[in-house]
Every structure is written in structure tokens, then in C-alpha cells.
Design an enzyme around this catalytic site. Structure first.
Site, PDB file in Angstrom:
ATOM      1  CB  SER A 100      -0.336 -80.851 -35.362  1.00  0.00           C
ATOM      2  OG  SER A 100       0.224 -79.819 -34.576  1.00  0.00           O
ATOM      3  N   GLY A 101       3.002 -80.856 -35.929  1.00  0.00           N
ATOM      4  CA  GLY A 101       4.271 -80.962 -35.222  1.00  0.00           C
ATOM      5  C   GLY A 101       4.207 -80.403 -33.818  1.00  0.00           C
ATOM      6  NE  ARG A 197      -0.859 -75.780 -57.661  1.00  0.00           N
ATOM      7  CZ  ARG A 197       0.006 -74.849 -57.263  1.00  0.00           C
ATOM      8  NH1 ARG A 197       1.245 -74.855 -57.740  1.00  0.00           N
ATOM      9  NH2 ARG A 197      -0.364 -73.916 -56.416  1.00  0.00           N
TER      10      ARG A 197
END
Length: 243
Positions: A100-101, A197
């Protein structure tokens, strides 16, 4: 934190580590056998799954998917933020926790494409392909990215030094910044992820993944194939379609 730690670093790779797993081909077998054997299906826990290769292939071919859900794998993934924005579109059967920033100062590690990364898109959406770029195009790309990264991280640090909250200052950082997360899934959800993907000639349904998330998917597939080789072989045999 030293000044050396704040010097931007540039990477062209991604990393995937399998940190925990409870996944084996036998998990598919006992989960499937409960349909007809009830409590006697517990005997399959001790059986050699190689003897049940035919059952696993049958389940994959006819898309009886739930027996492939009774297992778990947790990966620690380090990749650019734009990869995680695509990754988080996969919701069923997945759990995520990302750094988390808001709560930590983000480190200056940024993505730049390797020389072999195809840079030029040709064709219309849905019918396009990527082809090799020229050395000049690669240089322009890398120079522009590195210059932008340095400026954005300098602005980020200026705001932090001025007392601005991390959750506000992070807004200037680009999606090429590296992040890390734990991703937990089962074999069925992973097969769905891989079907979309990765690009393979033997895929029954064509897929056109962005190369950077495909790099993550390739590493995850190699590690899963070692845990559940019979299930992976059946996935390959039946066109890489998730059951």
C-alpha cells in the site's frame, strides 16, 4: 534510508515465487470420487494419482470443474502496477493483498521494456498483432520512460519532504512503478487466468495478452505444473480451456 536507496532502478523482468501450496493431482481425484463413492472416496487420498489419469482427463474434457477447486496456491508477485490492474480483473477464486502506498513509502523501481519486447502494434482491435520495433524505437521508449520516472519520483519525494501524506503524494507516480502482492488461487481459477493471459498455438480459444502479464502467467504455470503435472497435462491436451 540512504540516498542510494532513492536512486531510481529500472527492470525489464517480473518475479513470481510460490510461497505456500496445498495442491496435488490427488486432490482432484478424491473430490471427484465423492460423487459415486461417498465416504469411500477418502481412500483416494492414499492412492497413486497416476492411476486416475483417465479420470482427470475426463473431468477436463467434459468440463466438470469443481473437483479442480479443492487445492490452494499462494504466489508472491513483483511486477509493474499496470500488470496488477489487469490481474485484479480476475476475481472468482482469487484473493489478493498488495503493498500500500498509503502506509509505506514506495520504492523507486520502475519497468522498462527489454530489447526483445515487441513495440509496434499492427491491425485493428481484435485483429491486431505486435511486431519487433527498431533499435531507435526502443531507445526512444526507454529514454522517455526513464526520464518520466525520475521526474515523477522526484516530485513524490518533494511532497513527502514537505509533509504531504503518502496517500496524496503517490498520485504523481506512474503505473510503471513496481509493486508486490500475494495472490492466492486454486487450479481451476488459475487455468482460467492462464487461458486468457498466455498465447499458445494449441489453445482452443485464441488469446491476446499483454506481454508483461504473460511473463507473470508463464512463471505461475511452470510452478503449478510441478505441483499438479497430470492436471496440467490434461489442460494442455484439451486446448487450455478452464473446466
Amino acid at each position: 534510508m540512504s540516498d542510494d536507496d532513492l536512486t531510481p532502478a529500472f527492470r525489464s523482468d517480473v518475479t513470481v515465487d510460490l510461497v505456500r501450496s496445498a495442491a496435488a493431482d490427488s486432490d482432484v481425484v478424491w473430490a471427484a470420487r465423492v460423487s459415486t463413492a461417498g465416504e469411500q472416496s477418502l481412500e483416494a487420498l492414499q492412492q497413486d494419482p497416476e492411476k486416475s489419469k483417465g479420470l482427470i482427463n475426463y473431468l477436463m474434457r467434459d468440463r466438470h470443474g469443481t473437483p479442480f477447486e479443492h487445492n490452494s496456491m499462494t504466489f508472491f508477485i513483483s511486477a509493474p502496477i499496470f500488470v496488477f490492474r489487469e490481474f485484479h480483473r480476475h476475481r472468482s477464486g482469487w484473493s489478493y493483498n498488495e503493498e500500500s502506498g498509503r502506509y509505506r513509502e514506495l520504492q523507486p523501481v520502475f519497468y522498462v521494456p527489454a530489447a526483445e519486447r515487441k513495440l509496434v502494434q499492427q491491425g485493428k482491435p481484435g485483429r491486431y498483432e505486435f511486431v519487433e520495433g527498431t533499435p531507435e524505437q526502443h531507445k526512444v521508449t526507454v529514454d522517455a520512460m526513464e526520464d518520466s520516472y525520475r521526474k515523477s519520483y522526484e516530485s513524490y519525494r518533494e511532497m513527502l519532504a514537505a509533509g504531504v501524506a503518502r496517500e496524496v503524494a503517490r498520485a504523481v507516480l506512474p503505473v510503471g512503478l513496481f509493486s508486490s502482492m500475494y495472490a492466492t488461487c486454486n487450479a481451476r481459477s488459475l487455468m482460467h487466468f492462464l487461458s486468457l493471459r498466455t498465447k499458445r498455438e494449441n489453445s482452443a480459444v485464441p488469446s491476446f495478452p499483454q506481454r508483461e502479464i504473460e511473463m507473470v502467467a508463464e512463471q505461475m504455470e511452470r510452478q503449478w505444473a510441478e505441483l499438479m503435472p497430470l492436471t496440467h497435462a490434461a489442460f494442455e491436451k484439451h486446448g487450455r480451456v478452464a473446466p
